[in-house]
Write an enzyme that holds these catalytic residues in place. Structure first.
Site, PDB file in Angstrom:
ATOM      1  N   HIS A  34     -52.253  17.777 -44.914  1.00 19.03           N
ATOM      2  CA  HIS A  34     -51.452  19.003 -44.996  1.00 19.03           C
ATOM      3  C   HIS A  34     -50.001  18.753 -44.577  1.00 19.03           C
ATOM      4  O   HIS A  34     -49.249  19.697 -44.354  1.00 19.03           O
ATOM      5  CB  HIS A  34     -52.105  20.090 -44.135  1.00 19.03           C
ATOM      6  CG  HIS A  34     -53.463  20.457 -44.644  1.00 19.03           C
ATOM      7  ND1 HIS A  34     -53.707  21.601 -45.367  1.00 19.03           N
ATOM      8  CD2 HIS A  34     -54.647  19.794 -44.582  1.00 19.03           C
ATOM      9  CE1 HIS A  34     -54.986  21.637 -45.707  1.00 19.03           C
ATOM     10  NE2 HIS A  34     -55.576  20.546 -45.241  1.00 19.03           N
ATOM     11  N   LYS A  79     -34.564  -5.261 -25.073  1.00 18.37           N
ATOM     12  CA  LYS A  79     -34.641  -5.454 -23.623  1.00 18.37           C
ATOM     13  C   LYS A  79     -33.333  -6.052 -23.111  1.00 18.37           C
ATOM     14  O   LYS A  79     -32.817  -5.630 -22.069  1.00 18.37           O
ATOM     15  CB  LYS A  79     -35.787  -6.416 -23.266  1.00 18.37           C
ATOM     16  CG  LYS A  79     -37.157  -5.858 -23.533  1.00 18.37           C
ATOM     17  CD  LYS A  79     -38.217  -6.834 -23.031  1.00 18.37           C
ATOM     18  CE  LYS A  79     -39.569  -6.499 -23.613  1.00 18.37           C
ATOM     19  NZ  LYS A  79     -40.556  -7.541 -23.415  1.00 18.37           N
ATOM     20  N   GLU A 119     -46.646  -6.286 -35.061  1.00 15.45           N
ATOM     21  CA  GLU A 119     -46.044  -7.308 -34.211  1.00 15.45           C
ATOM     22  C   GLU A 119     -46.425  -8.718 -34.678  1.00 15.45           C
ATOM     23  O   GLU A 119     -45.705  -9.683 -34.435  1.00 15.45           O
ATOM     24  CB  GLU A 119     -46.498  -7.086 -32.761  1.00 15.45           C
ATOM     25  CG  GLU A 119     -45.492  -7.518 -31.728  1.00 15.45           C
ATOM     26  CD  GLU A 119     -45.785  -6.960 -30.338  1.00 15.45           C
ATOM     27  OE1 GLU A 119     -44.817  -6.633 -29.633  1.00 15.45           O
ATOM     28  OE2 GLU A 119     -46.956  -6.856 -29.957  1.00 15.45           O
TER      29      GLU A 119
HETATM   30  O1  PA5 Z   1     -48.484  -7.696 -27.470  1.00 13.80           O
HETATM   31  C1  PA5 Z   1     -47.580  -7.902 -26.695  1.00 13.80           C
HETATM   32  O2  PA5 Z   1     -47.258  -9.041 -26.350  1.00 13.80           O
HETATM   33  C2  PA5 Z   1     -46.786  -6.764 -26.107  1.00 13.80           C
HETATM   34  O3  PA5 Z   1     -47.124  -5.557 -26.646  1.00 13.80           O
HETATM   35  C3  PA5 Z   1     -47.037  -6.706 -24.618  1.00 13.80           C
HETATM   36  O4  PA5 Z   1     -48.399  -6.517 -24.383  1.00 13.80           O
HETATM   37  C4  PA5 Z   1     -46.232  -5.588 -23.983  1.00 13.80           C
HETATM   38  O5  PA5 Z   1     -44.876  -5.766 -24.232  1.00 13.80           O
HETATM   39  C5  PA5 Z   1     -46.471  -5.544 -22.492  1.00 13.80           C
HETATM   40  O6  PA5 Z   1     -46.189  -6.765 -21.920  1.00 13.80           O
HETATM   41  P1  PA5 Z   1     -46.746  -7.145 -20.514  1.00 13.80           P
HETATM   42  O7  PA5 Z   1     -48.217  -7.174 -20.603  1.00 13.80           O
HETATM   43  O8  PA5 Z   1     -46.155  -8.467 -20.203  1.00 13.80           O
HETATM   44  O9  PA5 Z   1     -46.268  -6.078 -19.560  1.00 13.80           O
END
Ligand code: PA5
Length: 445
Positions: free
Chosen positions: A308, A422, A287
């Site tokens: 394996h 989303k 990310e």
């Molecule tokens: O690292 C990030 O920003 C994402 O993985 C969020 O943690 C994830 O989408 C969850 O978001 P939130 O904490 O707003 O529910």
């Protein structure tokens, strides 16, 4: 302290090539520390270990105690950065069979809000029937669909089973200080709550209550976890010269390999307890770096299990990979291979050896085979699986990720790409406010 060894990359890139990144790494370090780089409003994680107060840790521990005293099960509801850090640490430190231990001292931790599977949620609610359970609802935005949906179900079930008053005691929220449905609900219902600081993104939040509360509820020592992270904060700071700075060396080496067409990094472990550390690491790096059509693809395997299955690909597939092996120096237990009079299985050559010795030889043999097969290998040595070592590892990876992202030239602290799915999902579900998108998407079906 954890150590990094890059010797087994040097058949593929020269030391000069790696050290050629020294200047860029040092600039990245200063950009992080001075807040002069991209995404500088999300640098709250950088000095988190050294700035956590004992009062804050004690507040978390007191809340953990309330949950421990009142619950046989605690469901951690969260996804991505609001889920993986806690799970990574809990699984790394837990007994492999603790789920089956009926005499456990602390509540079992189970997870929800990280998928939208009807079967999973149905089976979860069935499993929780008649159980004394509590919930830690974790969402920074407070609006994430997966988590909010699971929490809606869990809240109702907890209130129905345990009564509204007890539910208030055993539901805890970890969310934004002001915004989002999770905050509104927590305030309205009077839940104990913790704040996720504005300047700490989800994937860098494991050392906030997001990670620390579930880890404490599971019975682990969060003081030691933070101490380990503090030690690593010092070891990775810009004051520590490049050659001796593990985060700097890791960031430089992976960028050097990436620029030699090694586009995939495989994080390897030889201990299944580290599986979720790899999941957490995949999110952290994927990310943070996968944007602007660039970035190493972070993958992970559990060895020797996956030798394996994926072993063939790694040995002889496309040569675009490198491996980073997490090796645990000292395991927690001792188990000696017994001798057998008949030796029908032919294993007497191993009799008297510790199982870990065999595992270590599998590790060494694999490393050499993979190098022969054209796969550069980095090695991170973790002294043991303790809170302190895991705390070191978490901060090491976070720091190196910030540096590496800056060296790559991206903003490691945003995630614009995760919004696309989303938007489509909300349009397809006719969420209020998505009317135009709903019309547009219907035409594409
Ligand atoms: O690292 C990030 O920003 C994402 O993985 C969020 O943690 C994830 O989408 C969850 O978001 P939130 O904490 O707003 O529910």
């Amino acid at each position: 302290m954890i150590q990094i060894n890059i010797d087994k990359t040097l058949d593929f890139i020269s030391k000069e090539n790696i050290y050629g990144y020294k200047e860029a790494v040092e600039k990245a370090q200063l950009d992080l520390e001075k807040g002069t780089g991209k995404g500088n409003d999300f640098l709250g994680w950088l000095e988190l270990p050294s700035s956590i107060t004992q009062e804050h840790l004690d507040d978390i521990k007191a809340t953990a105690k309330t949950l421990q005293d009142n619950c046989e099960i605690v469901v951690v509801a969260g996804i991505g950065g609001s889920y993986l850090g806690a799970r990574a640490v809990i699984e790394a430190l837990s007994n492999s069979f603790s789920d089956f231990n009926t005499n456990r001292k602390n509540p079992a931790i189970i997870y929800a809000g990280h998928n939208i599977s009807e079967d999973y949620l149905f089976e979860l609610t069935e499993f929780l029937k008649d159980k004394k359970f509590g919930v830690i609802n974790i969402s920074k935005s407070g609006t994430t669909t997966e988590t909010a949906l699971a929490f809606r179900l869990l809240k109702k079930q907890c209130e129905d089973q345990r009564g509204k008053e007890t539910a208030k005691k055993v539901i805890v929220a970890i969310t934004d200080a002001k915004k989002g449905a999770a905050r509104i609900t927590a305030n309205e219902e009077g839940y104990k709550s913790f704040i996720i600081p504005d300047n700490v993104g989800g994937r860098f939040s494991v050392l906030t209550p997001v990670g620390l509360l579930p880890i404490a509820v599971a019975g682990f020592d969060i003081d030691q976890l933070v101490k380990g992270a503090q030690a690593m904060e010092k070891a990775c700071s810009s004051d520590v010269e490049f050659e001796k700075n593990p985060a700097a060396i890791y960031a430089a080496t992976r960028n050097a390999l990436y620029n030699k067409d090694k586009k995939i990094e495989i994080l390897v472990n030889y201990n299944p307890k580290l599986h979720y550390i790899s999941e957490w690491w995949k999110q952290l790096y994927g990310e943070s770096e996968g944007k602007e059509n660039k970035g190493i693809f972070p993958a992970a395997v559990d060895f020797s299990t996956d030798l394996h299955s994926m072993g063939q690909w790694i040995q002889e597939g496309e040569r675009t990979i490198f491996e980073t092996v997490i090796s645990v120096d000292k395991v927690n237990h001792q188990l000696i291979v017994p001798s057998d009079e008949k030796n029908l299985d032919g294993l007497n050559y191993l009799a008297g050896k510790r199982v870990d010795e065999i595992n270590k030889m599998a590790e060494l043999g694999t490393q050499l085979a993979h190098i022969d097969g054209g796969v550069p290998n980095l090695r991170i040595v973790l002294p043991n699986l303790s809170e302190n070592s895991i705390g070191q590892l978490l901060y090491f990876f976070e720091r190196a990720c910030g540096i590496s992202g800056y060296v790559l030239g991206v903003n490691p602290f945003n995630q614009p790409g995760v919004e696309a799915y989303k938007k489509n999902m909300f349009a397809l579900l006719n969420k209020p406010g998505f009317e135009e998108e709903s019309k547009a998407i219907q035409k594409r079906l």
